[in-house]
Write an enzyme that holds these catalytic residues in place. Sequence first.
Site, PDB file in Angstrom:
ATOM      1  CB  THR A 106      -1.671  -3.812  -2.491  1.00 32.98           C
ATOM      2  OG1 THR A 106      -0.722  -4.878  -2.403  1.00 32.98           O
ATOM      3  CG2 THR A 106      -2.600  -4.041  -3.660  1.00 32.98           C
ATOM      4  CB  SER A 107       3.281  -2.302  -0.365  1.00 38.09           C
ATOM      5  OG  SER A 107       3.839  -2.682   0.860  1.00 38.09           O
ATOM      6  NE  ARG A 108       1.846   2.072   4.725  1.00 39.26           N
ATOM      7  CZ  ARG A 108       0.884   1.183   4.978  1.00 39.26           C
ATOM      8  NH1 ARG A 108       0.215   0.635   3.975  1.00 39.26           N
ATOM      9  NH2 ARG A 108       0.566   0.875   6.212  1.00 39.26           N
ATOM     10  CG  HIS A 143      -4.399   2.612   1.849  1.00 35.84           C
ATOM     11  ND1 HIS A 143      -3.271   3.301   2.173  1.00 35.84           N
ATOM     12  CD2 HIS A 143      -4.257   1.376   2.394  1.00 35.84           C
ATOM     13  CE1 HIS A 143      -2.472   2.529   2.906  1.00 35.84           C
ATOM     14  NE2 HIS A 143      -3.056   1.350   3.042  1.00 35.84           N
ATOM     15  CD  GLU A 195      -2.256   6.320   0.768  1.00 33.20           C
ATOM     16  OE1 GLU A 195      -1.954   5.614  -0.205  1.00 33.20           O
ATOM     17  OE2 GLU A 195      -2.696   5.851   1.832  1.00 33.20           O
ATOM     18  CG  ASP A 215      -5.325  -0.297  -2.232  1.00 30.75           C
ATOM     19  OD1 ASP A 215      -6.458   0.145  -2.549  1.00 30.75           O
ATOM     20  OD2 ASP A 215      -5.039  -0.638  -1.067  1.00 30.75           O
ATOM     21  CB  ALA A 238      -5.532  -3.729  -0.441  1.00 30.50           C
TER      22      ALA A 238
HETATM   23  P1  NAI Z   1       5.518  -8.573   6.437  1.00 31.94           P
HETATM   24  O1  NAI Z   1       6.280  -7.856   7.495  1.00 31.94           O
HETATM   25  O2  NAI Z   1       4.942  -9.921   6.709  1.00 31.94           O
HETATM   26  O3  NAI Z   1       6.446  -8.711   5.127  1.00 31.94           O
HETATM   27  C1  NAI Z   1       7.242  -7.682   4.637  1.00 31.94           C
HETATM   28  C2  NAI Z   1       8.375  -8.333   3.868  1.00 31.94           C
HETATM   29  O4  NAI Z   1       9.149  -7.279   3.283  1.00 31.94           O
HETATM   30  C3  NAI Z   1       9.305  -9.162   4.756  1.00 31.94           C
HETATM   31  O5  NAI Z   1       9.541 -10.433   4.190  1.00 31.94           O
HETATM   32  C4  NAI Z   1      10.590  -8.343   4.781  1.00 31.94           C
HETATM   33  O6  NAI Z   1      11.768  -9.130   4.888  1.00 31.94           O
HETATM   34  C5  NAI Z   1      10.521  -7.640   3.439  1.00 31.94           C
HETATM   35  N1  NAI Z   1      11.401  -6.483   3.363  1.00 31.94           N
HETATM   36  C6  NAI Z   1      11.813  -5.661   4.355  1.00 31.94           C
HETATM   37  N2  NAI Z   1      12.696  -4.755   3.876  1.00 31.94           N
HETATM   38  C7  NAI Z   1      12.837  -5.023   2.561  1.00 31.94           C
HETATM   39  C8  NAI Z   1      13.622  -4.463   1.538  1.00 31.94           C
HETATM   40  N3  NAI Z   1      14.464  -3.434   1.789  1.00 31.94           N
HETATM   41  N4  NAI Z   1      13.528  -4.979   0.301  1.00 31.94           N
HETATM   42  C9  NAI Z   1      12.707  -6.036   0.055  1.00 31.94           C
HETATM   43  N5  NAI Z   1      11.938  -6.624   0.990  1.00 31.94           N
HETATM   44  C10 NAI Z   1      12.013  -6.126   2.229  1.00 31.94           C
HETATM   45  O7  NAI Z   1       4.399  -7.547   5.983  1.00 31.94           O
HETATM   46  P2  NAI Z   1       3.016  -7.865   5.252  1.00 31.94           P
HETATM   47  O8  NAI Z   1       1.962  -8.104   6.263  1.00 31.94           O
HETATM   48  O9  NAI Z   1       3.229  -8.847   4.170  1.00 31.94           O
HETATM   49  O10 NAI Z   1       2.679  -6.419   4.617  1.00 31.94           O
HETATM   50  C11 NAI Z   1       3.477  -5.861   3.588  1.00 31.94           C
HETATM   51  C12 NAI Z   1       3.090  -4.404   3.414  1.00 31.94           C
HETATM   52  O11 NAI Z   1       1.755  -4.320   2.940  1.00 31.94           O
HETATM   53  C13 NAI Z   1       3.056  -3.574   4.727  1.00 31.94           C
HETATM   54  O12 NAI Z   1       4.347  -3.071   5.042  1.00 31.94           O
HETATM   55  C14 NAI Z   1       2.111  -2.477   4.402  1.00 31.94           C
HETATM   56  O13 NAI Z   1       2.840  -1.376   3.909  1.00 31.94           O
HETATM   57  C15 NAI Z   1       1.247  -3.035   3.279  1.00 31.94           C
HETATM   58  N6  NAI Z   1      -0.159  -3.170   3.640  1.00 31.94           N
HETATM   59  C16 NAI Z   1      -1.109  -2.554   2.859  1.00 31.94           C
HETATM   60  C17 NAI Z   1      -2.442  -2.651   3.137  1.00 31.94           C
HETATM   61  C18 NAI Z   1      -3.494  -2.020   2.262  1.00 31.94           C
HETATM   62  O14 NAI Z   1      -4.678  -1.949   2.662  1.00 31.94           O
HETATM   63  N7  NAI Z   1      -3.165  -1.587   1.062  1.00 31.94           N
HETATM   64  C19 NAI Z   1      -2.899  -3.376   4.331  1.00 31.94           C
HETATM   65  C20 NAI Z   1      -1.837  -4.047   5.060  1.00 31.94           C
HETATM   66  C21 NAI Z   1      -0.524  -3.919   4.732  1.00 31.94           C
END
Ligand code: NAI
Length: 337
Positions: free
Chosen positions: A228-230, A291, A259, A254, A293
């Site tokens: 659900t991330s990227r 997308h 996309e 997601d 989520a």
């Molecule tokens: P966040 O910034 O709170 O957490 C991201 C985590 O990833 C942090 O703990 C960070 O240390 C870690 N990280 C950074 N580089 C890394 C690496 N090389 N290897 C492993 N971990 C690493 O972000 P949050 O809010 O938890 O969101 C995460 C992701 O979810 C966003 O970057 C975004 O891509 C995605 N997202 C997707 C949505 C959707 O509708 N599908 C909506 C909102 C966010």
Amino acid sequence: MKIAFFDAKSYDIPGFNNCVKDTDLEIKYFETRLNEDTVSLAAGFDAVCVFVNDVLNKKVVDELYKLGVKVIALRCAGFNNVDTRACYGKIHVFRVPAYSPYAVAEHAMALLLCVNRKIHKAYNRTREFNFNLTGLSGFDLHGKTVGVIGTGKIGRIFADICKGFGMEVLAYDKFPNPASGLHYVELPELFAKADVISLHCPLTDETRYIINDDSVEQMKKGVVIINTSRGGLIDTESLVNGLKVQIIGAAGLDVYEEEGDLFYEDNSGEIVQDDKLVRLIGMPNVIVTSHQAFLTNEALDNIAHTTVDNLQKFANDEPNPDNEVCYHYDRKDDCRK
Ligand code: NAI
């Protein structure tokens, strides 16, 4: 302050109209996405408001700057679609760091439950009064191991949800959070032990294709992958191959690496040209959502409020370091110059 709002959808507009009604902000909504072909629409605006699939590469950023745009207001957390280096010193970039981490974490669990317990297949069968159960077996989540990659806001909530299901959680993060109480391991151990892998890290040069041929080879047979991330975190070809040889037992996606041209749009009357996506969607053990989520009432509300607040703070020259994205992370103050 005049704002050009790109990629406007019917579910965005009421919340934003409500938030700007007593302010000096004036929004013009464009259904089109922002990209090299549409950037000229930003002429005469002070700010552009964009979402995940708008393209703000160097060319677009330079053109926005030439047109006098001073602010890019992202309606999302991720900013991998913005060339922040090109923006540095020219255009301020703001984002909504968190709108509802619960929405995304809950959707990740929804994908896992659906794909594991074959709800998508059962739904289609019972609609035709086919009550046969053959092929609908899943596995108990209780007692299984989930590998959570990225333990920020969303990853930690997802881990808690999994614990509620009685799962053992293994975590990987580049910057482990000791206060989280999570059991951190290195990626090879996570790949080798996890029955389910869920991706919650941002897309960066380091994390692009974190799921690739090599990692798939290290995984347990039958592993379920949830993203659900990227989309770019997964090499789709490796995923398809892993599913074909049945190392990967199922996938709930997601997001998808290509996309941009398809998601959020109705392509049901088209012949989709993306063969990898068609292959994935054709597999009975893969679920793709578009997308979505983030898409809860609470999240939409938070997105509108925070975006409008970001724009007002900029207009009032108030510092907003938590929401400003700066190419020089270590010199945040410079973003105000
Ligand atoms: P966040 O910034 O709170 O957490 C991201 C985590 O990833 C942090 O703990 C960070 O240390 C870690 N990280 C950074 N580089 C890394 C690496 N090389 N290897 C492993 N971990 C690493 O972000 P949050 O809010 O938890 O969101 C995460 C992701 O979810 C966003 O970057 C975004 O891509 C995605 N997202 C997707 C949505 C959707 O509708 N599908 C909506 C909102 C966010």
